[in-house]
Design a protein around this motif. Structure first.
Motif, PDB file in Angstrom:
ATOM      1  N   PHE A  54      79.219 -22.311  95.879  1.00  0.00           N
ATOM      2  CA  PHE A  54      77.981 -22.312  95.095  1.00  0.00           C
ATOM      3  C   PHE A  54      76.764 -22.557  95.996  1.00  0.00           C
ATOM      4  N   LEU A  55      76.888 -23.488  96.945  1.00  0.00           N
ATOM      5  CA  LEU A  55      75.759 -23.823  97.818  1.00  0.00           C
ATOM      6  C   LEU A  55      75.418 -22.713  98.808  1.00  0.00           C
ATOM      7  N   VAL A  56      76.422 -21.963  99.274  1.00  0.00           N
ATOM      8  CA  VAL A  56      76.135 -20.928 100.278  1.00  0.00           C
ATOM      9  C   VAL A  56      75.780 -19.583  99.656  1.00  0.00           C
ATOM     10  N   LYS A  57      75.995 -19.424  98.359  1.00  0.00           N
ATOM     11  CA  LYS A  57      75.685 -18.143  97.705  1.00  0.00           C
ATOM     12  C   LYS A  57      74.246 -17.689  97.951  1.00  0.00           C
ATOM     13  N   PRO A  58      73.224 -18.578  97.839  1.00  0.00           N
ATOM     14  CA  PRO A  58      71.861 -18.118  98.116  1.00  0.00           C
ATOM     15  C   PRO A  58      71.643 -17.718  99.581  1.00  0.00           C
ATOM     16  N   ILE A  59      72.451 -18.232 100.472  1.00  0.00           N
ATOM     17  CA  ILE A  59      72.319 -17.909 101.897  1.00  0.00           C
ATOM     18  C   ILE A  59      72.984 -16.570 102.181  1.00  0.00           C
ATOM     19  N   SER A  60      74.216 -16.400 101.655  1.00  0.00           N
ATOM     20  CA  SER A  60      74.962 -15.169 101.879  1.00  0.00           C
ATOM     21  C   SER A  60      76.029 -15.017 100.797  1.00  0.00           C
ATOM     22  N   SER A  61      75.921 -13.955 100.041  1.00  0.00           N
ATOM     23  CA  SER A  61      76.950 -13.735  99.020  1.00  0.00           C
ATOM     24  C   SER A  61      78.292 -13.432  99.681  1.00  0.00           C
ATOM     25  N   LYS A  62      78.264 -12.783 100.847  1.00  0.00           N
ATOM     26  CA  LYS A  62      79.512 -12.502 101.574  1.00  0.00           C
ATOM     27  C   LYS A  62      80.197 -13.813 101.969  1.00  0.00           C
ATOM     28  N   ALA A  63      79.430 -14.755 102.485  1.00  0.00           N
ATOM     29  CA  ALA A  63      79.995 -16.056 102.868  1.00  0.00           C
ATOM     30  C   ALA A  63      80.584 -16.753 101.655  1.00  0.00           C
ATOM     31  N   SER A  64      79.939 -16.618 100.529  1.00  0.00           N
ATOM     32  CA  SER A  64      80.439 -17.214  99.292  1.00  0.00           C
ATOM     33  C   SER A  64      81.732 -16.537  98.836  1.00  0.00           C
ATOM     34  N   TRP A  65      81.771 -15.210  98.886  1.00  0.00           N
ATOM     35  CA  TRP A  65      82.968 -14.479  98.476  1.00  0.00           C
ATOM     36  C   TRP A  65      84.158 -14.765  99.376  1.00  0.00           C
ATOM     37  N   LEU A  66      83.901 -15.133 100.618  1.00  0.00           N
ATOM     38  CA  LEU A  66      85.003 -15.449 101.528  1.00  0.00           C
ATOM     39  C   LEU A  66      85.773 -16.704 101.109  1.00  0.00           C
ATOM     40  N   PHE A  67      85.231 -17.438 100.161  1.00  0.00           N
ATOM     41  CA  PHE A  67      85.950 -18.585  99.603  1.00  0.00           C
ATOM     42  C   PHE A  67      86.936 -18.177  98.511  1.00  0.00           C
ATOM     43  N   LEU A  68      86.876 -16.942  98.068  1.00  0.00           N
ATOM     44  CA  LEU A  68      87.727 -16.504  96.963  1.00  0.00           C
ATOM     45  C   LEU A  68      89.220 -16.773  97.214  1.00  0.00           C
ATOM     46  N   PRO A  69      89.768 -16.448  98.397  1.00  0.00           N
ATOM     47  CA  PRO A  69      91.197 -16.749  98.590  1.00  0.00           C
ATOM     48  C   PRO A  69      91.522 -18.235  98.405  1.00  0.00           C
ATOM     49  N   TYR A  70      90.673 -19.103  98.934  1.00  0.00           N
ATOM     50  CA  TYR A  70      90.919 -20.541  98.757  1.00  0.00           C
ATOM     51  C   TYR A  70      90.736 -20.933  97.294  1.00  0.00           C
ATOM     52  N   ALA A  71      89.700 -20.388  96.668  1.00  0.00           N
ATOM     53  CA  ALA A  71      89.415 -20.720  95.267  1.00  0.00           C
ATOM     54  C   ALA A  71      90.562 -20.299  94.346  1.00  0.00           C
ATOM     55  N   LEU A  72      91.305 -19.277  94.723  1.00  0.00           N
ATOM     56  CA  LEU A  72      92.461 -18.842  93.933  1.00  0.00           C
ATOM     57  C   LEU A  72      93.727 -19.616  94.303  1.00  0.00           C
ATOM     58  N   TRP A  73      93.943 -19.808  95.595  1.00  0.00           N
ATOM     59  CA  TRP A  73      95.166 -20.465  96.054  1.00  0.00           C
ATOM     60  C   TRP A  73      95.121 -21.979  95.857  1.00  0.00           C
ATOM     61  N   GLY A  74      93.963 -22.594  96.015  1.00  0.00           N
ATOM     62  CA  GLY A  74      93.848 -24.048  95.906  1.00  0.00           C
ATOM     63  C   GLY A  74      94.391 -24.598  94.600  1.00  0.00           C
ATOM     64  N   PRO A  75      93.980 -24.062  93.451  1.00  0.00           N
ATOM     65  CA  PRO A  75      94.540 -24.561  92.185  1.00  0.00           C
ATOM     66  C   PRO A  75      96.047 -24.300  92.085  1.00  0.00           C
ATOM     67  N   PHE A  76      96.494 -23.164  92.610  1.00  0.00           N
ATOM     68  CA  PHE A  76      97.924 -22.864  92.579  1.00  0.00           C
ATOM     69  C   PHE A  76      98.700 -23.868  93.433  1.00  0.00           C
ATOM     70  N   GLY A  77      98.203 -24.132  94.643  1.00  0.00           N
ATOM     71  CA  GLY A  77      98.863 -25.099  95.516  1.00  0.00           C
ATOM     72  C   GLY A  77      98.890 -26.491  94.906  1.00  0.00           C
ATOM     73  N   THR A  78      97.816 -26.860  94.260  1.00  0.00           N
ATOM     74  CA  THR A  78      97.750 -28.170  93.599  1.00  0.00           C
ATOM     75  C   THR A  78      98.746 -28.211  92.441  1.00  0.00           C
ATOM     76  N   TYR A  79      98.811 -27.131  91.686  1.00  0.00           N
ATOM     77  CA  TYR A  79      99.785 -27.036  90.588  1.00  0.00           C
ATOM     78  C   TYR A  79     101.214 -27.102  91.131  1.00  0.00           C
ATOM     79  N   LEU A  80     101.465 -26.404  92.222  1.00  0.00           N
ATOM     80  CA  LEU A  80     102.798 -26.408  92.819  1.00  0.00           C
ATOM     81  C   LEU A  80     103.188 -27.821  93.266  1.00  0.00           C
ATOM     82  N   THR A  81     102.253 -28.545  93.829  1.00  0.00           N
ATOM     83  CA  THR A  81     102.539 -29.928  94.216  1.00  0.00           C
ATOM     84  C   THR A  81     102.826 -30.770  92.978  1.00  0.00           C
ATOM     85  N   TRP A  82     102.076 -30.552  91.907  1.00  0.00           N
ATOM     86  CA  TRP A  82     102.336 -31.257  90.652  1.00  0.00           C
ATOM     87  C   TRP A  82     103.748 -30.943  90.151  1.00  0.00           C
TER      88      TRP A  82
END
Length: 156
Positions: free
Chosen positions: A119-147
Protein backbone atom coordinates in the motif's frame (compact mmCIF):
# COMPACT_ATOMS: atom_id res chain seq x y z
CA UNK A 1 23.58 0.97 -9.81
CA UNK A 2 25.53 0.53 -6.57
CA UNK A 3 22.30 0.57 -4.56
CA UNK A 4 21.01 -2.42 -6.56
CA UNK A 5 23.94 -4.53 -5.48
CA UNK A 6 23.72 -3.43 -1.88
CA UNK A 7 19.98 -4.18 -1.70
CA UNK A 8 20.52 -7.54 -3.42
CA UNK A 9 23.40 -8.46 -1.09
CA UNK A 10 21.47 -7.49 2.05
CA UNK A 11 18.40 -9.34 0.77
CA UNK A 12 20.42 -12.48 0.01
CA UNK A 13 22.09 -12.35 3.43
CA UNK A 14 18.70 -12.10 5.13
CA UNK A 15 17.20 -14.81 2.89
CA UNK A 16 19.94 -17.30 3.61
CA UNK A 17 20.37 -16.14 7.20
CA UNK A 18 17.43 -18.14 8.51
CA UNK A 19 18.78 -21.34 6.99
CA UNK A 20 22.19 -20.77 8.58
CA UNK A 21 20.63 -21.12 12.01
CA UNK A 22 18.43 -24.09 11.28
CA UNK A 23 16.97 -26.31 8.61
CA UNK A 24 13.45 -27.43 7.94
CA UNK A 25 15.06 -30.81 7.18
CA UNK A 26 15.37 -31.26 10.94
CA UNK A 27 14.04 -34.70 11.95
CA UNK A 28 11.59 -33.19 14.45
CA UNK A 29 10.06 -30.99 11.75
CA UNK A 30 10.09 -33.75 9.13
CA UNK A 31 8.24 -36.10 11.48
CA UNK A 32 5.32 -33.73 12.00
CA UNK A 33 2.00 -34.90 10.59
CA UNK A 34 1.04 -33.01 7.43
CA UNK A 35 -2.21 -32.63 5.51
CA UNK A 36 -2.62 -35.41 2.95
CA UNK A 37 -3.05 -32.88 0.14
CA UNK A 38 0.40 -31.36 0.78
CA UNK A 39 2.06 -33.25 -2.06
CA UNK A 40 4.06 -30.26 -3.34
CA UNK A 41 6.15 -29.54 -0.24
CA UNK A 42 9.35 -30.02 -2.27
CA UNK A 43 8.36 -26.90 -4.28
CA UNK A 44 8.15 -24.60 -1.24
CA UNK A 45 11.86 -23.57 -1.31
CA UNK A 46 11.46 -22.59 -4.98
CA UNK A 47 8.27 -20.68 -4.22
CA UNK A 48 10.05 -18.75 -1.46
CA UNK A 49 13.02 -18.03 -3.74
CA UNK A 50 10.65 -16.53 -6.30
CA UNK A 51 8.83 -14.51 -3.63
CA UNK A 52 12.14 -13.25 -2.26
CA UNK A 53 13.35 -12.23 -5.73
CA UNK A 54 10.11 -10.30 -6.34
CA UNK A 55 10.40 -8.53 -2.99
CA UNK A 56 14.03 -7.64 -3.68
CA UNK A 57 13.14 -6.24 -7.10
CA UNK A 58 10.40 -4.19 -5.47
CA UNK A 59 12.90 -2.69 -3.01
CA UNK A 60 15.31 -1.84 -5.82
CA UNK A 61 12.57 -0.14 -7.86
CA UNK A 62 11.40 1.91 -4.86
CA UNK A 63 14.93 2.95 -3.91
CA UNK A 64 15.83 3.96 -7.48
CA UNK A 65 12.60 5.89 -8.10
CA UNK A 66 12.90 7.80 -4.83
CA UNK A 67 16.62 8.45 -5.37
CA UNK A 68 15.89 10.05 -8.75
CA UNK A 69 13.60 12.43 -6.86
CA UNK A 70 16.44 13.26 -4.47
CA UNK A 71 14.88 11.27 -1.62
CA UNK A 72 16.17 8.32 0.36
CA UNK A 73 13.27 6.10 1.45
CA UNK A 74 14.97 4.66 4.54
CA UNK A 75 11.68 4.14 6.37
CA UNK A 76 10.45 1.93 3.53
CA UNK A 77 13.72 -0.03 3.50
CA UNK A 78 13.26 -0.63 7.23
CA UNK A 79 9.88 -2.21 6.50
CA UNK A 80 11.40 -4.32 3.70
CA UNK A 81 14.05 -5.46 6.19
CA UNK A 82 11.41 -6.20 8.84
CA UNK A 83 9.60 -8.42 6.34
CA UNK A 84 12.83 -10.19 5.45
CA UNK A 85 13.85 -10.70 9.09
CA UNK A 86 10.37 -11.93 10.05
CA UNK A 87 10.32 -14.34 7.12
CA UNK A 88 13.83 -15.62 7.87
CA UNK A 89 12.94 -16.06 11.53
CA UNK A 90 10.22 -18.60 10.71
CA UNK A 91 12.53 -21.63 10.47
CA UNK A 92 14.56 -20.93 13.62
CA UNK A 93 11.38 -20.24 15.58
CA UNK A 94 9.65 -23.39 14.38
CA UNK A 95 12.60 -25.79 14.46
CA UNK A 96 14.96 -24.50 17.14
CA UNK A 97 12.25 -23.30 19.53
CA UNK A 98 9.88 -26.09 18.42
CA UNK A 99 7.11 -23.50 18.25
CA UNK A 100 4.58 -23.89 15.46
CA UNK A 101 2.52 -21.19 17.15
CA UNK A 102 5.49 -18.82 17.05
CA UNK A 103 5.97 -19.65 13.36
CA UNK A 104 2.32 -18.95 12.66
CA UNK A 105 2.55 -15.60 14.45
CA UNK A 106 5.78 -14.48 12.75
CA UNK A 107 4.47 -15.63 9.35
CA UNK A 108 1.22 -13.75 9.86
CA UNK A 109 3.11 -10.64 10.98
CA UNK A 110 5.32 -10.71 7.89
CA UNK A 111 2.25 -11.05 5.68
CA UNK A 112 0.56 -8.07 7.33
CA UNK A 113 3.74 -6.02 6.81
CA UNK A 114 3.68 -7.02 3.12
CA UNK A 115 0.14 -5.68 2.74
CA UNK A 116 1.11 -2.43 4.47
CA UNK A 117 4.25 -1.97 2.40
CA UNK A 118 2.46 -2.77 -0.86
CA UNK A 119 0.00 0.00 0.00
CA UNK A 120 2.80 2.44 0.89
CA UNK A 121 4.85 1.87 -2.28
CA UNK A 122 1.90 1.96 -4.69
CA UNK A 123 2.12 5.78 -5.13
CA UNK A 124 5.86 5.42 -5.84
CA UNK A 125 5.58 2.52 -8.29
CA UNK A 126 2.64 0.31 -9.11
CA UNK A 127 5.11 -2.27 -10.46
CA UNK A 128 6.91 -2.37 -7.09
CA UNK A 129 3.55 -2.81 -5.40
CA UNK A 130 2.48 -5.62 -7.74
CA UNK A 131 5.72 -7.45 -7.04
CA UNK A 132 4.30 -8.15 -3.59
CA UNK A 133 1.48 -10.20 -5.09
CA UNK A 134 3.28 -13.58 -4.77
CA UNK A 135 3.96 -12.93 -1.08
CA UNK A 136 0.47 -11.52 -0.54
CA UNK A 137 -0.98 -14.78 -1.92
CA UNK A 138 1.47 -17.24 -0.38
CA UNK A 139 1.76 -15.59 3.05
CA UNK A 140 -1.81 -16.34 4.16
CA UNK A 141 -1.51 -19.86 2.74
CA UNK A 142 1.75 -20.49 4.61
CA UNK A 143 0.23 -19.14 7.80
CA UNK A 144 -2.81 -21.37 7.31
CA UNK A 145 -0.55 -24.36 6.64
CA UNK A 146 1.31 -23.71 9.89
CA UNK A 147 -2.04 -23.50 11.69
CA UNK A 148 -2.95 -26.88 10.16
CA UNK A 149 0.32 -28.34 11.44
CA UNK A 150 -0.66 -27.17 14.90
CA UNK A 151 -4.05 -28.90 14.54
CA UNK A 152 -2.50 -32.13 13.21
CA UNK A 153 0.21 -32.21 15.88
CA UNK A 154 -1.46 -31.32 19.17
CA UNK A 155 0.83 -30.94 22.12
CA UNK A 156 3.89 -30.28 19.95
Amino acid sequence: MKARWIITAVSAALFFGGSLFTSLRDPWFQNLQRPQWLTFEFLIPFIWTFIWACTTMSAIIVWEKRSKQGLRPWYLMVIYAAIAISTSAYSPIVVELRSLTGGMIIGGLATILVYILAFLVKPISSKASWLFLPYALWGPFGTYLTWLLIQLNPGV
